[in-house]
Write a protein that holds these residues in place. Structure first.
Motif, PDB file in Angstrom:
ATOM      1  N   ARG A   1       1.005  -1.203  -0.065  1.00  0.00           N
ATOM      2  CA  ARG A   1      -0.046  -0.117  -0.068  1.00  0.00           C
ATOM      3  C   ARG A   1       0.911   1.234  -0.023  1.00  0.00           C
ATOM      4  NH1 ARG A   1      -4.278   1.002   4.753  1.00  0.00           N
ATOM      5  NH2 ARG A   1      -4.831   2.715   3.412  1.00  0.00           N
ATOM      6  N   MET A   2       0.355   2.378  -0.739  1.00  0.00           N
ATOM      7  CA  MET A   2       1.171   3.659  -0.547  1.00  0.00           C
ATOM      8  C   MET A   2       0.841   4.200   0.554  1.00  0.00           C
ATOM      9  SD  MET A   2       2.941   5.391  -2.802  1.00  0.00           S
ATOM     10  CE  MET A   2       3.939   6.844  -1.984  1.00  0.00           C
ATOM     11  N   VAL A   3       1.665   4.808   1.574  1.00  0.00           N
ATOM     12  CA  VAL A   3       1.395   5.852   2.406  1.00  0.00           C
ATOM     13  C   VAL A   3       1.943   7.364   2.457  1.00  0.00           C
ATOM     14  CG1 VAL A   3       1.900   5.879   5.023  1.00  0.00           C
ATOM     15  CG2 VAL A   3       1.577   3.846   3.963  1.00  0.00           C
ATOM     16  N   VAL A   4       1.058   7.978   2.451  1.00  0.00           N
ATOM     17  CA  VAL A   4       1.454   9.557   2.308  1.00  0.00           C
ATOM     18  C   VAL A   4       0.648  10.040   3.417  1.00  0.00           C
ATOM     19  CG1 VAL A   4       1.114  11.469   0.916  1.00  0.00           C
ATOM     20  CG2 VAL A   4       0.783   9.207  -0.312  1.00  0.00           C
ATOM     21  N   PRO A   5       1.422   9.927   4.471  1.00  0.00           N
ATOM     22  CA  PRO A   5       1.120  10.411   5.868  1.00  0.00           C
ATOM     23  C   PRO A   5       0.372  11.896   6.105  1.00  0.00           C
ATOM     24  CG  PRO A   5       3.317  10.068   5.981  1.00  0.00           C
ATOM     25  CD  PRO A   5       2.949   9.695   4.563  1.00  0.00           C
ATOM     26  N   HIS A   6       1.034  12.819   5.325  1.00  0.00           N
ATOM     27  CA  HIS A   6       0.618  14.162   5.386  1.00  0.00           C
ATOM     28  C   HIS A   6      -0.707  14.525   4.754  1.00  0.00           C
ATOM     29  CE1 HIS A   6       2.519  14.247   1.349  1.00  0.00           C
ATOM     30  NE2 HIS A   6       1.822  15.513   1.412  1.00  0.00           N
ATOM     31  N   LEU A   7      -1.422  13.661   4.201  1.00  0.00           N
ATOM     32  CA  LEU A   7      -2.642  13.939   3.751  1.00  0.00           C
ATOM     33  C   LEU A   7      -3.523  13.060   4.299  1.00  0.00           C
ATOM     34  CD1 LEU A   7      -1.851  14.256  -0.172  1.00  0.00           C
ATOM     35  CD2 LEU A   7      -2.091  15.956   1.487  1.00  0.00           C
ATOM     36  N   TYR A   8      -5.153  13.018   4.112  1.00  0.00           N
ATOM     37  CA  TYR A   8      -5.970  12.127   4.680  1.00  0.00           C
ATOM     38  C   TYR A   8      -5.689  10.872   4.089  1.00  0.00           C
ATOM     39  CZ  TYR A   8      -9.158  15.623   6.697  1.00  0.00           C
ATOM     40  OH  TYR A   8      -9.748  16.702   7.717  1.00  0.00           O
ATOM     41  N   PHE A   9      -5.929   9.782   4.866  1.00  0.00           N
ATOM     42  CA  PHE A   9      -5.576   8.428   4.684  1.00  0.00           C
ATOM     43  C   PHE A   9      -6.075   7.834   3.254  1.00  0.00           C
ATOM     44  CE2 PHE A   9      -4.363   4.023   6.535  1.00  0.00           C
ATOM     45  CZ  PHE A   9      -2.903   4.330   6.425  1.00  0.00           C
ATOM     46  N   TRP A  10      -7.223   8.136   2.519  1.00  0.00           N
ATOM     47  CA  TRP A  10      -7.664   7.691   1.564  1.00  0.00           C
ATOM     48  C   TRP A  10      -6.643   7.751   0.235  1.00  0.00           C
ATOM     49  CZ3 TRP A  10      -9.711  12.664   1.878  1.00  0.00           C
ATOM     50  CH2 TRP A  10      -9.746  13.601   0.597  1.00  0.00           C
ATOM     51  N   LYS A  11      -5.737   8.789   0.299  1.00  0.00           N
ATOM     52  CA  LYS A  11      -4.588   9.022  -0.542  1.00  0.00           C
ATOM     53  C   LYS A  11      -3.607   8.048  -0.365  1.00  0.00           C
ATOM     54  CE  LYS A  11      -6.127  12.872  -2.281  1.00  0.00           C
ATOM     55  NZ  LYS A  11      -6.472  13.189  -4.008  1.00  0.00           N
ATOM     56  N   SER A  12      -3.648   7.047   0.717  1.00  0.00           N
ATOM     57  CA  SER A  12      -2.675   5.958   0.796  1.00  0.00           C
ATOM     58  C   SER A  12      -3.103   4.875   0.178  1.00  0.00           C
ATOM     59  CB  SER A  12      -2.096   5.877   2.348  1.00  0.00           C
ATOM     60  OG  SER A  12      -1.784   7.073   2.785  1.00  0.00           O
ATOM     61  N   ALA A  13      -3.349   4.650  -0.997  1.00  0.00           N
ATOM     62  CA  ALA A  13      -3.925   3.757  -1.782  1.00  0.00           C
ATOM     63  C   ALA A  13      -3.417   2.160  -1.203  1.00  0.00           C
ATOM     64  CB  ALA A  13      -3.679   3.595  -3.249  1.00  0.00           C
ATOM     65  N   LYS A  14      -4.682   1.405  -0.964  1.00  0.00           N
ATOM     66  CA  LYS A  14      -4.404   0.048  -0.670  1.00  0.00           C
ATOM     67  C   LYS A  14      -4.114  -0.711  -2.191  1.00  0.00           C
ATOM     68  CE  LYS A  14      -7.450  -0.227   3.177  1.00  0.00           C
ATOM     69  NZ  LYS A  14      -8.674  -0.822   3.651  1.00  0.00           N
ATOM     70  N   TRP A  15      -3.510  -1.913  -2.043  1.00  0.00           N
ATOM     71  CA  TRP A  15      -3.730  -3.058  -3.076  1.00  0.00           C
ATOM     72  C   TRP A  15      -2.906  -1.946  -4.158  1.00  0.00           C
ATOM     73  CZ3 TRP A  15      -8.971  -2.322  -1.538  1.00  0.00           C
ATOM     74  CH2 TRP A  15      -9.313  -3.050  -0.184  1.00  0.00           C
ATOM     75  N   LEU A  16      -1.911  -1.569  -4.252  1.00  0.00           N
ATOM     76  CA  LEU A  16      -1.441  -0.768  -5.282  1.00  0.00           C
ATOM     77  C   LEU A  16      -0.738  -1.601  -6.383  1.00  0.00           C
ATOM     78  CD1 LEU A  16      -0.488   2.209  -5.788  1.00  0.00           C
ATOM     79  CD2 LEU A  16       1.732   1.838  -4.875  1.00  0.00           C
TER      80      LEU A  16
END
Length: 193
Positions: free
Chosen positions: A144-159
């Motif tokens: 999964r992508m993790v972009v912690p400074h944005l809301y977590f929906w921006k951290s795409a699962k199953w990339l």
């Protein structure tokens, strides 16, 4: 850590949780044959690249510690992740100069958009483990992508792919009313705010 220190890490309108809520749209993909999984880097690059699961698992990993904030108003502090830095993945491609945005593509046609500069931050990464355990399918296994400074929906699962683009385009949740950027400190939850 004092209460004041904790409070300063929680954006407006958020509440703390010690759990790890599971939220997503659609069915959870379960992988039985990892030879079928790969990660594509495509779009505004000199040459498209495909990284197999076996190749991905050989990449150098780091530990990342961050707080995450969900658009549904929960925040979870002090998450420890193991993953691959974006800089490591970027060594595999040469971007064209007109690349300014990224579209993350996940299983089931799910997408989310990011400005390139947010994707390239040294705090953004490709996660494999959370708090010492492999990600579960519900939380985005295998990557999964993790972009912690944005809301977590921006951290795409199953990339499954990172597409480099010249223009911004809304992803799945953005087309369905979520904010195009999603800064939790500005409470950018929905497009009408």
């Amino acid at each position: 850590m004092s209460r004041t220190d904790t409070e300063s890490r929680v954006p407006p309108g958020q509440r703390l949780t010690t759990g790890f809520p599971v939220l997503h749209h659609g069915e959870v993909p379960y992988y039985r044959d990892m030879r079928l999984w790969d990660l594509k880097l495509l779009g505004l690059v000199e040459e498209n690249v495909t990284i197999s699961y076996a190749e991905f698992m050989k990449l150098p990993r780091r530990t990342f510690v961050n707080d995450i904030h969900c658009v549904t108003t929960w925040s979870k502090l002090d998450n420890e992740w193991e993953g691959v830095a974006v800089a490591t993945i970027m060594e595999k491609v040469k971007l064209k100069p007109e690349a300014k945005y990224v579209m993350l593509h996940a299983e089931r046609g799910w997408t989310t958009n990011l400005p390139l500069e947010d994707f390239l931050r040294d705090t953004s990464f490709f996660a494999l483990k959370h708090n010492g355990e492999l990600l579960t399918p519900e939380h985005g296994y295998p990557v999964r992508m993790v972009v912690p400074h944005l809301y977590f929906w921006k951290s795409a699962k199953w990339l499954r792919a990172v597409e480099f683009r010249a223009t911004d385009r809304p992803g799945f949740w953005e087309r369905n009313g979520y904010h195009m950027y999603g800064d939790p400190w500005l409470e950018q939850r929905y497009d009408f705010e």
